[in-house]
Design a protein around this motif. Structure first.
Motif, PDB file in Angstrom:
ATOM      1  N   LEU A   1     -14.761  -3.676  -2.497  1.00 28.55           N
ATOM      2  CA  LEU A   1     -15.038  -4.921  -3.221  1.00 28.55           C
ATOM      3  C   LEU A   1     -16.499  -4.990  -3.664  1.00 28.55           C
ATOM      4  N   ALA A   2     -17.402  -4.462  -2.832  1.00 28.01           N
ATOM      5  CA  ALA A   2     -18.814  -4.408  -3.223  1.00 28.01           C
ATOM      6  C   ALA A   2     -18.991  -3.492  -4.432  1.00 28.01           C
ATOM      7  N   GLU A   3     -18.252  -2.385  -4.465  1.00 30.30           N
ATOM      8  CA  GLU A   3     -18.311  -1.497  -5.621  1.00 30.30           C
ATOM      9  C   GLU A   3     -17.756  -2.187  -6.862  1.00 30.30           C
TER      10      GLU A   3
ATOM     11  N   ALA B   1     -19.737  -2.836 -10.394  1.00 36.22           N
ATOM     12  CA  ALA B   1     -19.174  -2.513 -11.711  1.00 36.22           C
ATOM     13  C   ALA B   1     -19.196  -3.746 -12.606  1.00 36.22           C
ATOM     14  N   LEU B   2     -18.880  -4.897 -12.023  1.00 38.15           N
ATOM     15  CA  LEU B   2     -18.926  -6.158 -12.772  1.00 38.15           C
ATOM     16  C   LEU B   2     -20.345  -6.462 -13.227  1.00 38.15           C
ATOM     17  N   ARG B   3     -21.303  -6.312 -12.339  1.00 38.19           N
ATOM     18  CA  ARG B   3     -22.713  -6.561 -12.677  1.00 38.19           C
ATOM     19  C   ARG B   3     -23.197  -5.648 -13.797  1.00 38.19           C
TER      20      ARG B   3
ATOM     21  N   ILE C   1     -11.225  -2.461  -8.061  1.00 38.11           N
ATOM     22  CA  ILE C   1     -10.240  -3.446  -7.584  1.00 38.11           C
ATOM     23  C   ILE C   1      -8.997  -2.704  -7.083  1.00 38.11           C
ATOM     24  N   ALA C   2      -8.560  -1.685  -7.837  1.00 36.90           N
ATOM     25  CA  ALA C   2      -7.413  -0.880  -7.398  1.00 36.90           C
ATOM     26  C   ALA C   2      -7.701  -0.218  -6.055  1.00 36.90           C
ATOM     27  N   ASP C   3      -8.918   0.329  -5.888  1.00 38.70           N
ATOM     28  CA  ASP C   3      -9.289   0.935  -4.601  1.00 38.70           C
ATOM     29  C   ASP C   3      -9.181  -0.079  -3.463  1.00 38.70           C
ATOM     30  N   SER C   4      -9.605  -1.310  -3.711  1.00 44.50           N
ATOM     31  CA  SER C   4      -9.532  -2.361  -2.688  1.00 44.50           C
ATOM     32  C   SER C   4      -8.090  -2.619  -2.282  1.00 44.50           C
TER      33      SER C   4
END
Length: 131
Positions: free
Chosen positions: A40-42, A46-48, A91-94
């Protein structure tokens, strides 16, 4: 595939890739939860960085439908170029980590999701909170 089938598919891949020891079903739960948090941090990073997949919906649909027909190298190259490390990918990884955890612990997450969503539907706007 339904959620249970996807969770089983993911978990079996992770067993094959050595993430779950063959002789021991259970892993360190706090570690697994923190790995979900790290994904989620990743996604936040990516969002930032405004890093989204470069594929249109139509291109993604086409890639999804044809991915099993590509060679391993073609698939890896296309995925790496257009999807890897994007917001969607993280998000998929999460979700993958969450489903692997629930499957590995024998949790029927599909039933829990439906029951929780039903409960939440009874809770009112913002569940009585500010946000």
């Amino acid at each position: 595939m339904d959620i249970k089938e996807i969770a089983s598919y993911i978990h079996n891949i992770n067993i094959q890739n050595g993430f779950w020891p063959q002789n021991k079903k259970e892993r360190n739960k706090p570690e697994l939860l923190m790995l979900i948090v790290s994904e989620l941090a990743e996604a936040l990073e990516a969002l930032r960085e405004n890093h989204y997949t470069s594929l249109s919906k139509e291109e993604l649909d086409s890639f999804y439908k044809s991915h099993g027909k590509l060679s391993i190298d073609e698939f890896k190259q296309f995925f790496s170029t257009h999807i890897k490390n994007s917001f969607e990918d993280e998000i998929a990884d999460s979700i993958i980590r969450l489903l692997d955890l629930t499957e590995g612990l024998g949790i029927d997450i599909e039933k829990h999701i439906v029951l929780k969503a039903s409960y939440n539907s009874l809770r009112g706007p913002k569940h009585g909170k500010e946000f």
